[in-house]
Design an enzyme around this catalytic site. Structure first.
Site, short mmCIF file in Angstrom:
data_model
loop_
_atom_site.label_atom_id
_atom_site.label_comp_id
_atom_site.label_asym_id
_atom_site.label_seq_id
_atom_site.Cartn_x
_atom_site.Cartn_y
_atom_site.Cartn_z
N GLN A 122 -9.59 -6.73 58.32
CA GLN A 122 -9.91 -7.00 57.09
C GLN A 122 -10.33 -8.75 57.01
OE1 GLN A 122 -11.24 -4.90 54.75
NE2 GLN A 122 -12.02 -6.70 53.93
N GLU A 154 -13.53 7.80 45.07
CA GLU A 154 -13.70 6.63 44.50
C GLU A 154 -13.85 5.48 45.53
OE1 GLU A 154 -14.02 5.37 41.42
OE2 GLU A 154 -13.43 7.32 40.45
N CYS A 164 -11.66 -3.00 44.55
CA CYS A 164 -13.03 -2.37 44.40
C CYS A 164 -13.85 -2.91 43.13
CB CYS A 164 -12.96 -0.76 43.98
SG CYS A 164 -11.61 0.08 45.01
N GLY A 170 -11.36 4.97 49.08
CA GLY A 170 -11.49 3.85 50.27
C GLY A 170 -13.17 3.79 50.16
N SER A 171 -13.47 3.75 51.61
CA SER A 171 -14.92 3.26 51.92
C SER A 171 -15.85 4.29 51.64
CB SER A 171 -14.88 2.80 53.32
OG SER A 171 -14.75 3.85 54.14
N LYS A 177 -1.11 11.42 51.68
CA LYS A 177 -1.20 10.50 52.95
C LYS A 177 -1.25 9.12 52.59
CE LYS A 177 -4.13 8.98 55.92
NZ LYS A 177 -3.41 7.67 56.06
N GLU A 209 -20.20 -5.09 50.24
CA GLU A 209 -18.70 -5.17 50.00
C GLU A 209 -17.86 -5.91 50.82
OE1 GLU A 209 -15.94 -1.67 49.17
OE2 GLU A 209 -15.70 -2.44 47.45
N VAL A 262 -16.30 6.89 54.59
CA VAL A 262 -15.32 7.70 54.77
C VAL A 262 -15.38 8.85 53.85
CG1 VAL A 262 -12.67 8.41 54.76
CG2 VAL A 262 -13.49 6.43 56.09
N GLY A 263 -15.72 8.46 52.57
CA GLY A 263 -16.10 9.53 51.50
C GLY A 263 -16.97 10.28 51.93
C1 UN1 Z 1 -9.39 -1.44 42.14
O1 UN1 Z 1 -10.14 -2.24 41.64
O2 UN1 Z 1 -9.40 -1.45 43.26
O3 UN1 Z 1 -9.00 -2.49 36.78
C2 UN1 Z 1 -8.53 -0.89 41.12
C3 UN1 Z 1 -8.32 -2.94 37.40
C4 UN1 Z 1 -7.00 -2.28 38.00
C5 UN1 Z 1 -7.29 -1.35 39.14
C6 UN1 Z 1 -8.17 -1.69 40.11
N1 UN1 Z 1 -6.37 -1.62 36.77
O4 UN1 Z 1 -8.47 -4.21 37.67
#
Ligand code: UN1
Length: 498
Positions: A333, A252, A286, A230-231, A177, A387, A234-235
């Site tokens: 956002q 993640e 992230c 995601g957040s 999804k 964040e 939610v995780g």
């Molecule tokens: C992310 O930070 O959401 O390391 C993924 C990086 C990319 C992947 C980032 N290869 O900057």
């Protein structure tokens, strides 16, 4: 503008409409007048159909030799290479990252295809001597079954590839999804796999919103693994729900990544790295460099140099040549970014550059904000702790490496960190003591390559990694096999003990 395409769910090799009869639109965040695609607003019934298709496809896919599975991935890699430019343009239109970065995102999926395709001829287990004579033993990886994947919009092709490919090479089947803000990149990726010969039902796509489509995927008793990016909120929810059916869960989540700048650092190199780390992908990684933990003796000079560089960023539609930063993904956002900038001002941080939204001319149709740098930030301020996921970074002055590391580690997340220094002793101390899953030296906090583990500590993850061969562990169980060819009963720990 041409009529937007309607995308259907992919279930058991067929393109099918949702049972709800409802659809939703995804718009271009640089110009929301443009609808880039229409998607199925699916529910639990659609998810169930997809899981059943994946479950029946599993029976033959798990028995297909892994090198054969790998050959399909190699073919898909070749196809995606041919389709790279179109895939990158679709990505920019659906989620706003500038075209050079969209090409990088597609390239990351190509890299992943080649890397995991090769795993088809490895998938190494162990053989090890027995403590008994005439006995052989080994461990092998075995697939789990149907994997439920829930993916984000910020790396809308790379991150699905991180999850889909390790799952498939091991012999699992997949229901994915994708994020409702950027599903086209998942379609483009999966189409390469389908065209490369992936059998029907091995991968299924169901689009929709989290509560209606994501939740039933996480709850489904026939789904054995959930992998989510995601957040943290939610995780945590997924972890609780998935516990009821004893699913494996790989998460993640967020980051609040700090770059440490020591007083011996090459400041011009730092400036280049920070602008890339903080404002690349409009700060929507992230791994974004959302904190600069700078030695007090260089903090002001760094702020001046950074302001000049940040002000040279060209903001606009990522499809326009010369644009170096795009919009935020959507209205929600965008509001979060604008609100955090106000929070920073109220907390007493200095606006070194930026601080304003952009609403004139064509900017009025998108979610544009100036790249923003705060100075004189205290480590405890909200803009230094939470964040933001936008083009905002905070300079936090410190007096020593020890303090810098303490500040770097003093957040709830632990994804990525970095240090700029010429001093090898300081670099090695930082490499040892920074409590993050990824550490960079003399580079910003972004830029991970797919063949090393990717993930983080604390509230960033739950101990799993994507990327590298470690990603395989999420999608398999280990089976240990003992073969006794002595012809007699040999009791371990008993017959051979002193
Ligand atoms: C992310 O930070 O959401 O390391 C993924 C990086 C990319 C992947 C980032 N290869 O900057």
């Amino acid at each position: 503008m041409s009529e937007p395409q309607t995308y259907k769910n992919l279930i058991g090799g067929e393109w099918v409409a949702s049972v709800t009869g409802q659809t939703f639109e995804s718009t271009n965040p640089a110009d929301t007048r443009e609808v880039v695609g229409v998607f199925q607003q699916s529910n639990a019934e659609d998810i169930d159909a997809a899981v059943q298709a994946a479950k029946s496809a599993y029976e033959s896919w798990r028995l297909t030799p892994a090198p054969k599975r790998g050959e399909i991935l190699f073919k898909a890699a070749e196809l995606l290479r041919q389709r790279k430019e179109q895939a990158a343009r679709d990505m920019t239109r659906e989620m706003g990252k500038v075209i050079t970065e969209a090409r990088g995102d597609v390239q990351e999926a190509i890299d992943m295809l080649y890397f995991i395709a090769g795993e088809g001829r490895r998938l190494y287990g162990q053989t090890t001597p027995s403590e008994m004579p005439n006995k052989f033993q080994m461990s092998v990886r075995v697939p789990l079954g149907v994997c439920g994947l829930i993916t984000p919009w910020n790396f809308p092709m790379a991150i699905p590839s991180w999850k889909i490919l390790p799952a498939l090479i091991l012999g699992n089947t997949v229901v994915i999804k994708p994020a409702e803000d950027a599903p086209i990149s998942t379609y483009n990726f999966v189409q390469c796999l389908v065209d490369a010969g992936l059998p029907p039902g091995v991968i299924n796509i169901v689009t929709g919103y989290g509560p209606e489509a994501g939740e039933p995927l996480v709850r489904h008793p026939d789904v054995k693994v959930v992998s989510f990016t995601g957040s943290t909120a939610v995780g945590q929810h997924i972890t609780k729900v998935a516990a009821e059916t004893m699913k494996h869960v790989s998460l993640e989540m967020g980051g609040k990544n700090g770059i440490i700048v020591m007083d011996d650092a090459d400041l011009d190199l730092v400036v280049e790295g920070v602008v890339w780390g903080a404002f690349g992908t409009t700060g929507q990684r992230c791994t974004a460099s959302s904190r600069l933990i700078a030695h007090r003796s260089v903090a002001d000079e760094l702020g001046r140099k950074l302001a000049a560089k940040a002000e040279s960023i060209t903001i606009g539609s990522g499809l326009d040549e010369g644009v170096t930063m795009g919009p935020s993904i959507n209205a929600d956002q965008y509001k979060i970014v604008c609100d955090y900038v106000e929070v920073g001002k109220q907390e007493g941080a200095t606006v070194v550059t930026g601080g304003e939204r952009l609403t004139d001319g064509n900017y009025q149709y998108g979610f544009f904000h100036q790249p923003t740098i705060f100075g004189d930030v205290k480590a405890s301020m909200r803009i230094a702790q939470e964040e933001i996921f936008g083009p905002v970074t905070a300079i936090i002055p410190v007096d020593s490496l020890d303090e810098a590391i303490e500040v770097a580690n003093g957040v709830k997340y632990g994804l990525s960190s970095s240090i700029y220094t010429q001093d090898v002793n300081q670099a090695f101390r930082a490499m040892r003591d920074l409590d993050t899953g990824i550490v960079y030296v003399n580079a910003p906090t972004i830029g991970a390559e797919i063949h090393l583990p990717f993930g983080g500590t604390k509230a960033t993850g739950n101990g799993h990694r994507e990327g590298g061969t470690q990603a395989l562990d999420v999608f398999c169980e280990w089976k240990s096999i003992y073969v006794d060819f002595s012809g007699g009963l040999q009791r371990a720990q008993i017959d051979n003990a002193e």
